[in-house]
Scaffold this active site. Structure first.
Site, PDB file in Angstrom:
ATOM      1  N   GLN A 177       5.518  43.210   3.083  1.00 40.54           N
ATOM      2  CA  GLN A 177       4.272  43.677   2.452  1.00 40.54           C
ATOM      3  C   GLN A 177       3.122  43.790   3.453  1.00 40.54           C
ATOM      4  O   GLN A 177       2.155  44.509   3.209  1.00 40.54           O
ATOM      5  CB  GLN A 177       3.865  42.748   1.301  1.00 40.54           C
ATOM      6  CG  GLN A 177       4.790  42.813   0.100  1.00 40.54           C
ATOM      7  CD  GLN A 177       4.743  44.151  -0.627  1.00 40.54           C
ATOM      8  OE1 GLN A 177       3.800  44.926  -0.502  1.00 40.54           O
ATOM      9  NE2 GLN A 177       5.779  44.433  -1.392  1.00 40.54           N
ATOM     10  N   CYS A 323      10.830  43.949  -7.814  1.00 39.85           N
ATOM     11  CA  CYS A 323      12.118  43.600  -7.195  1.00 39.85           C
ATOM     12  C   CYS A 323      12.934  42.706  -8.104  1.00 39.85           C
ATOM     13  O   CYS A 323      14.125  42.563  -7.936  1.00 39.85           O
ATOM     14  CB  CYS A 323      11.878  42.936  -5.854  1.00 39.85           C
ATOM     15  SG  CYS A 323      10.831  43.955  -4.834  1.00 39.85           S
TER      16      CYS A 323
HETATM   17  N1  PLP Z   1      10.302  41.095   0.813  1.00 42.61           N
HETATM   18  C1  PLP Z   1       9.167  41.396   0.168  1.00 42.61           C
HETATM   19  C2  PLP Z   1       7.949  40.545   0.371  1.00 42.61           C
HETATM   20  C3  PLP Z   1       9.119  42.494  -0.696  1.00 42.61           C
HETATM   21  O1  PLP Z   1       7.992  42.785  -1.343  1.00 42.61           O
HETATM   22  C4  PLP Z   1      10.292  43.280  -0.864  1.00 42.61           C
HETATM   23  C5  PLP Z   1      10.312  44.425  -1.812  1.00 42.61           C
HETATM   24  O2  PLP Z   1       9.476  44.539  -2.669  1.00 42.61           O
HETATM   25  C6  PLP Z   1      11.445  42.925  -0.151  1.00 42.61           C
HETATM   26  C7  PLP Z   1      11.417  41.830   0.676  1.00 42.61           C
HETATM   27  C8  PLP Z   1      12.718  43.707  -0.290  1.00 42.61           C
HETATM   28  O3  PLP Z   1      12.674  44.898   0.438  1.00 42.61           O
HETATM   29  P1  PLP Z   1      13.679  46.111   0.054  1.00 42.61           P
HETATM   30  O4  PLP Z   1      13.171  46.686  -1.224  1.00 42.61           O
HETATM   31  O5  PLP Z   1      13.542  47.043   1.224  1.00 42.61           O
HETATM   32  O6  PLP Z   1      15.038  45.544  -0.037  1.00 42.61           O
END
Ligand code: PLP
Length: 380
Positions: A177, A323
């Site tokens: 982020q 997520c």
């Molecule tokens: N880490 C954080 C802080 C996130 O906000 C996100 C996704 O929202 C992720 C990891 C995961 O990333 P990805 O969607 O590329 O798998």
């Protein structure tokens, strides 16, 4: 419609699409192939790796391309912890992204690790003394996110990494982020590993990267043909890597200006919402926070209902982390900050990309107040 859910994902930038297009069409080679079609792809991959390394302030050999932030977090946490013979203990916080928490949980369940999740304050900040007190002789890894995806609090990562290093413990940070908004110089941060994801800054979903310092031992998570110096097998996503490199170049060139503009717009937006929406409270730290994230709780409402009312008014936002899609549970981040469950269920997060102006945000604040009032009056 105004899209205020950039922390969930962002649109692919035109320049990024144009840069990656040739590697999906004419220049489609496999970088491992011996012929010129492959060699051309290998050169593009090397250039992309060099650009990502320049963005992160590391060597090209320290960049591992992954399928996104989730995989980068998995590789860092499982990969470093399993390769480190020091012991089987991990230190983190309860407000990390699920990719981090679930990787730790895997190590606990399958590999017999112990985890200490050090509580954070009501503003989301981790106290460095509490962090230091959790480190043990058998701690193999400490992992603390640079910026929280729900409340936006920015952790004192340089200080935390220095404390971990006093005990010889490697330190990973999830910078997914923070990317595009904060400087990501891994030497200045002093971290041993750092995760980023393309789709938060104008590259497509499905590409990310992990910085892993020098010769830090790393057990691969994905096994196969030995690509990425044996750290991540699988035919490389050349177009994705070019996209991430292009998005990173664009984001880092404009980072200071974008952050300054977004911070000013955010502060005005927060003030307006607090003033106009009955009972609204800002979550996260008041100043140690991401420039383009503002999250609130609206007592006496239901976050999901406020979202629907906002969408009817042309504003797209989120009740927290996309997520944990489909999850009806109260946010683990807000619970980690000490919010009671009923208040945590009233949360709404606004997050935006640099193309959203202060005027756009100013127009949203009265719609927020209106939506909150409507939901509160209906008793939902
Ligand atoms: N880490 C954080 C802080 C996130 O906000 C996100 C996704 O929202 C992720 C990891 C995961 O990333 P990805 O969607 O590329 O798998």
């Amino acid at each position: 419609m105004i899209y205020l859910d950039a922390a969930a994902t962002s649109a692919v930038r035109r320049e990024v699409l144009e840069a990656m297009w040739p590697y999906l069409t004419g220049d489609f080679g496999n970088p491992s192939s011996q012929h010129e079609v492959g060699a051309s792809a290998a050169r593009a991959l090397a250039d992309a790796r060099a650009a990502v390394a320049a963005w992160l302030g590391c060597r090209a050999s320290e960049v591992v391309f992954t399928s996104g932030g989730t995989e980068a977090d998995n590789l860092a946490i499982k990969g470093i912890a399993l390769a480190n013979p020091r012991g089987r203990h991990i230190v983190s916080t309860p407000i990390e992204h699920e990719a981090v928490l679930a990787s730790i949980d895997h190590l606990v369940r399958v590999h017999g690790f112990e985890a200490t999740l050090v509580p954070v304050g009501a503003d989301g900040l981790l106290d460095p003394d509490a962090f230091a007190a959790a480190l043990r002789p058998d701690t193999t890894l400490a992992t603390v996110m640079l910026a929280n995806n729900e409340v936006g609090t920015v952790q004192p990562v340089a200080r935390l990494a220095a404390l971990a290093h006093e005990h010889g413990i490697p330190f990973h940070t999830d910078a997914v982020q923070a990317a595009g908004w904060l400087p990501l110089d891994v030497r200045a941060l002093g971290v041993d590993a750092l995760s980023v994801s393309g789709h938060k800054l104008g590259a497509p979903k499905g590409i990310g990267a992990l910085f892993v310092r020098g010769r830090l031992p790393l057990e691969p998570v994905i096994h196969g043909g030995g690509q990425e110096r044996g750290r991540r097998s699988g035919t490389e996503n050349v177009a994705g890597a070019v996209a991430l490199a292009t998005a990173a170049r664009l984001a880092s060139a404009a980072q200071e200006a974008n952050a300054a503009a977004a911070t000013a717009a955010r502060d005005a937006f927060v003030e307006a919402v607090l003033q106009l929406a009955p009972g609204a409270q800002l979550t996260g730290h008041p100043s140690e926070r991401l420039p383009a994230t503002a999250s609130f709780v609206f007592p006496g409402t239901n976050g999901e209902a406020v979202l629907l009312e906002l969408e009817r008014r042309g504003v797209v936002s989120s009740s927290g982390s996309a997520c944990a899609a489909g999850s009806e549970d109260a946010s683990h981040v807000l619970l980690g900050l000490g919010y009671p469950e009923d208040l945590a269920r009233t949360a709404v997060r606004f997050s935006w990309s640099p193309d959203v102006s202060a005027a756009d945000l100013a127009a949203v604040a009265p719609a927020v107040a209106d939506a909150v009032r409507t939901v509160a009056a209906l008793g939902r």
